[in-house]
Design a protein around this motif. Structure first.
Motif, PDB file in Angstrom:
ATOM      1  N   ALA A 103      69.296  22.742 107.015  1.00 19.57           N
ATOM      2  CA  ALA A 103      70.202  21.621 106.758  1.00 19.57           C
ATOM      3  C   ALA A 103      70.142  21.207 105.294  1.00 19.57           C
ATOM      4  O   ALA A 103      71.166  20.913 104.669  1.00 19.57           O
ATOM      5  N   ASP A 109      73.211  16.089 105.637  1.00 21.76           N
ATOM      6  CA  ASP A 109      72.273  14.974 105.620  1.00 21.76           C
ATOM      7  C   ASP A 109      71.745  14.656 107.008  1.00 21.76           C
ATOM      8  O   ASP A 109      70.987  13.705 107.187  1.00 21.76           O
ATOM      9  N   ASN A 110      72.171  15.452 108.017  1.00 16.89           N
ATOM     10  CA  ASN A 110      71.695  15.198 109.371  1.00 16.89           C
ATOM     11  C   ASN A 110      71.637  16.495 110.169  1.00 16.89           C
ATOM     12  O   ASN A 110      72.336  17.473 109.852  1.00 16.89           O
ATOM     13  N   GLY A 144      62.025  15.640 109.953  1.00 12.19           N
ATOM     14  CA  GLY A 144      63.310  15.357 109.336  1.00 12.19           C
ATOM     15  C   GLY A 144      63.229  14.192 108.364  1.00 12.19           C
ATOM     16  O   GLY A 144      63.786  14.250 107.257  1.00 12.19           O
ATOM     17  N   ILE A 149      66.302  14.236 106.050  1.00  7.01           N
ATOM     18  CA  ILE A 149      67.342  14.607 107.006  1.00  7.01           C
ATOM     19  C   ILE A 149      67.235  13.704 108.233  1.00  7.01           C
ATOM     20  O   ILE A 149      66.161  13.591 108.840  1.00  7.01           O
TER      21      ILE A 149
END
Length: 285
Positions: A103, A109-110, A144, A149
């Motif tokens: 990612a 961003d997610n 994350g 993220i």
């Protein structure tokens, strides 16, 4: 509100063609044409899945998106996150962390974790599945956060799994503070939950939005089965029962600044159908 397009149905169609014996080079060209078509419609972003990374590779996906000036408006990784086998779960967590790194490479961003059912799902109680789901997702969400993220989940249309309604979602989000929610506008209907009240409940944890319309189907038609035994499936926007105008109102009141993903379910005449979906949602939202 910026729109993105979910291309999963089109990517799966390409995967099926490859599995049927079509040359990889030909399928890659079709993927490039798909990306070019989306850019030509004026949609600024696409939602990427781990399916196409496995199919084409991170470098090729990145190259196609950059060539056509498209952003990554979301990244989805599918797996059996309620898996109760510890060895399998450890490998799954490691792979999910790798997807978080992907990612970052994609400029997303997610990362949304799409929950799938394992083969032995019916052999476990909801309590066992819920415990496993929390244990497996917590380290992914923490990783994350460390990488910048936002890791999220969405409610699943599989009523066998403990993530299909407001109560299920609340239990998971309460147990994993680093986790966010991707709001899907249709899946909670499988448990007769309201898309509107669901969004109102979790508006403060929503980091991503999937706009999907849903319609009840005739018995025997393809789709998911709800708690009352009815068949329900995704349909073209404006042809189902989801109140997108009210959803848009809540998102505006919440000052939502994320991406709104058009969850496209068509299998043919893509350019016309996607344009119609975009026009409809722009008008309603």
């Amino acid at each position: 509100m910026k729109f993105s397009l979910m291309t999963t149905t089109m990517v799966i169609d390409l995967l099926i063609k490859l599995q049927s014996g079509r040359p990889k080079e030909e399928i890659t060209r079709e993927y490039a044409s798909m990306v070019e078509m989306i850019a030509g419609l004026g949609i600024p972003a696409v939602e990427v899945t781990s399916i196409e990374l496995d199919l084409f590779g991170l470098e090729e996906v990145n190259r196609q998106l950059k060539t056509h000036h498209l952003e990554v408006g979301g990244f989805v990784h599918l797996d059996q996150y309620a898996c109760t086998d510890s060895d399998r779960a450890e490998k799954m967590i490691t792979l999910a962390k790798k997807r978080i790194d992907d990612a970052v490479s994609l400029g997303a961003d997610n990362l949304m974790l799409a929950l799938m059912a394992q083969e032995d799902v019916s052999e476990h109680s909801r309590e066992e599945l819920t415990k496993a789901l929390i244990q497996n997702i917590r380290p992914i969400a923490v990783y994350g956060s460390e990488k910048g993220i936002r890791v999220s989940v969405e409610d699943t249309p599989d009523i066998r799994l403990p993530l299909c309604d407001t109560a299920d979602t609340k239990a998971l989000l309460d147990a994993v503070p680093d986790l966010y929610l991707t709001y899907d506008s249709g899946n909670m209907l499988l448990k007769n939950d309201s898309p509107i009240s669901y969004l109102e409940t979790f508006r403060d944890r929503v980091c991503h939005v999937h706009l999907k319309d849903m319609a009840y189907m005739q018995s025997g038609q393809p789709g998911d089965v709800d708690v009352d035994g009815r068949v329900i499936a995704g349909c073209m926007h404006g042809e189902g029962i989801v109140d997108f105008a009210e959803i848009g109102k809540i998102l505006r009141e919440s000052e939502y600044e994320g991406v709104a993903v058009i969850e496209y379910v068509g299998h043919d005449d893509h350019e016309r159908r996607i344009r119609e979906a975009l026009t409809y949602l722009q008008g309603v939202l």
